[in-house]
Scaffold this motif. Sequence first.
Motif, PDB file in Angstrom:
ATOM      1  N   SER A   2       0.739  -1.094  -0.185  1.00  0.00           N
ATOM      2  CA  SER A   2      -0.266   0.291   0.409  1.00  0.00           C
ATOM      3  C   SER A   2       0.576   1.353  -0.241  1.00  0.00           C
ATOM      4  O   SER A   2       0.735   1.861  -0.508  1.00  0.00           O
ATOM      5  CB  SER A   2      -1.171  -0.050   1.248  1.00  0.00           C
ATOM      6  OG  SER A   2      -1.840   0.634   1.714  1.00  0.00           O
ATOM      7  N   MET A   3       1.747   1.403   0.893  1.00  0.00           N
ATOM      8  CA  MET A   3       2.549   2.107   1.169  1.00  0.00           C
ATOM      9  C   MET A   3       3.561   2.439  -0.557  1.00  0.00           C
ATOM     10  O   MET A   3       3.180   3.741  -1.302  1.00  0.00           O
ATOM     11  CB  MET A   3       3.828   2.220   2.064  1.00  0.00           C
ATOM     12  CG  MET A   3       4.957   3.207   1.694  1.00  0.00           C
ATOM     13  SD  MET A   3       4.389   4.829   1.723  1.00  0.00           S
ATOM     14  CE  MET A   3       4.332   5.151   3.921  1.00  0.00           C
ATOM     15  N   GLU A  21       7.673   8.725   7.579  1.00  0.00           N
ATOM     16  CA  GLU A  21       7.140   7.817   8.227  1.00  0.00           C
ATOM     17  C   GLU A  21       7.139   7.726   9.713  1.00  0.00           C
ATOM     18  O   GLU A  21       8.171   8.398  10.108  1.00  0.00           O
ATOM     19  CB  GLU A  21       7.261   6.218   7.827  1.00  0.00           C
ATOM     20  CG  GLU A  21       6.885   6.353   6.683  1.00  0.00           C
ATOM     21  CD  GLU A  21       7.937   5.260   5.648  1.00  0.00           C
ATOM     22  OE1 GLU A  21       7.310   4.176   6.394  1.00  0.00           O
ATOM     23  OE2 GLU A  21       8.910   5.583   4.348  1.00  0.00           O
ATOM     24  N   SER A  25       2.034   4.471  14.955  1.00  0.00           N
ATOM     25  CA  SER A  25       0.761   4.376  14.879  1.00  0.00           C
ATOM     26  C   SER A  25       0.238   6.383  14.479  1.00  0.00           C
ATOM     27  O   SER A  25       0.090   6.914  15.794  1.00  0.00           O
ATOM     28  CB  SER A  25      -0.522   3.737  15.363  1.00  0.00           C
ATOM     29  OG  SER A  25      -1.608   3.787  14.658  1.00  0.00           O
ATOM     30  N   HIS A  93      -6.215   0.137   0.227  1.00  0.00           N
ATOM     31  CA  HIS A  93      -5.508   0.646   1.249  1.00  0.00           C
ATOM     32  C   HIS A  93      -6.346  -0.594   2.583  1.00  0.00           C
ATOM     33  O   HIS A  93      -7.283  -0.146   2.272  1.00  0.00           O
ATOM     34  CB  HIS A  93      -5.685   1.688   1.006  1.00  0.00           C
ATOM     35  CG  HIS A  93      -4.345   2.779  -0.176  1.00  0.00           C
ATOM     36  ND1 HIS A  93      -3.305   2.142  -0.197  1.00  0.00           N
ATOM     37  CD2 HIS A  93      -4.768   2.991  -0.838  1.00  0.00           C
ATOM     38  CE1 HIS A  93      -2.790   2.770  -0.775  1.00  0.00           C
ATOM     39  NE2 HIS A  93      -3.368   3.811  -1.697  1.00  0.00           N
ATOM     40  N   GLY A  97      -4.972   3.316   7.204  1.00  0.00           N
ATOM     41  CA  GLY A  97      -3.466   3.576   5.676  1.00  0.00           C
ATOM     42  C   GLY A  97      -4.880   4.319   4.838  1.00  0.00           C
ATOM     43  O   GLY A  97      -3.934   4.346   3.802  1.00  0.00           O
ATOM     44  N   THR A 127      -0.416   3.683   4.766  1.00  0.00           N
ATOM     45  CA  THR A 127       0.018   3.285   6.354  1.00  0.00           C
ATOM     46  C   THR A 127      -0.685   2.951   7.439  1.00  0.00           C
ATOM     47  O   THR A 127      -0.625   4.460   7.124  1.00  0.00           O
ATOM     48  CB  THR A 127       1.324   2.842   6.187  1.00  0.00           C
ATOM     49  OG1 THR A 127       1.986   3.702   6.543  1.00  0.00           O
ATOM     50  CG2 THR A 127       2.017   1.864   5.147  1.00  0.00           C
ATOM     51  N   SER A 128      -0.818   2.726   8.057  1.00  0.00           N
ATOM     52  CA  SER A 128      -0.852   3.233   9.690  1.00  0.00           C
ATOM     53  C   SER A 128       0.189   4.030  10.578  1.00  0.00           C
ATOM     54  O   SER A 128       0.333   4.327  11.591  1.00  0.00           O
ATOM     55  CB  SER A 128      -2.137   2.149  10.472  1.00  0.00           C
ATOM     56  OG  SER A 128      -0.785   1.089  10.813  1.00  0.00           O
ATOM     57  N   SER A 130       1.989   6.704   8.770  1.00  0.00           N
ATOM     58  CA  SER A 130       2.604   7.745   7.266  1.00  0.00           C
ATOM     59  C   SER A 130       1.765   8.544   7.422  1.00  0.00           C
ATOM     60  O   SER A 130       0.377   8.297   7.570  1.00  0.00           O
ATOM     61  CB  SER A 130       3.305   6.609   5.962  1.00  0.00           C
ATOM     62  OG  SER A 130       1.723   6.520   5.400  1.00  0.00           O
TER      63      SER A 130
END
Length: 158
Positions: A2-3, A21, A25, A93, A97, A127-128, A130
């Motif tokens: 996903s990233m 990043e 979280s 995603h 995220g 992402t969770s 970023s």
Amino acid sequence: MSMERARAHLKRYGLEDRIREFDVSSATVALAAEALGCEPAHIAKTLSFERGDGAVLVIAAGDARIDNAKFKAAFGMKARMLSADRVEPLIGHAVGGVCPFGVNEGIPVYLDASLRQYDIVYPASGTSSSAVRLTPDELYRASEAAGWVDVCREKSSI
């Protein structure tokens, strides 16, 4: 994966260097604001709604809440969030995220007017843990938005 999708998408707009990043979280508005050291309102949250067999994304300020009547007027349907198990297959995603960058084909993205009051906003970037620093105009362009909508309540009524 996903990233990588989000990064490749942002690279097309010369914005991939803006991704941040975290070691913590950023999966919720509160956690993202804490990780970034900003007010929750500056987090550009991506909301995933059911639309027929697919979905529609609405990006709104972190402190904004959907106004059901405005949503129905704008989209001609009730505001029904996707269930967590349908988000990743439909959007591309995972929950926490979800962002408008590198989404699956056929998923329209709209930006809510609540974002226009800020110079800088921070949507997730796949992402969770970023986020990416953008102006609302950069977010509009990079998200390939279908348009601006006004589907959130006024702050005084939140």
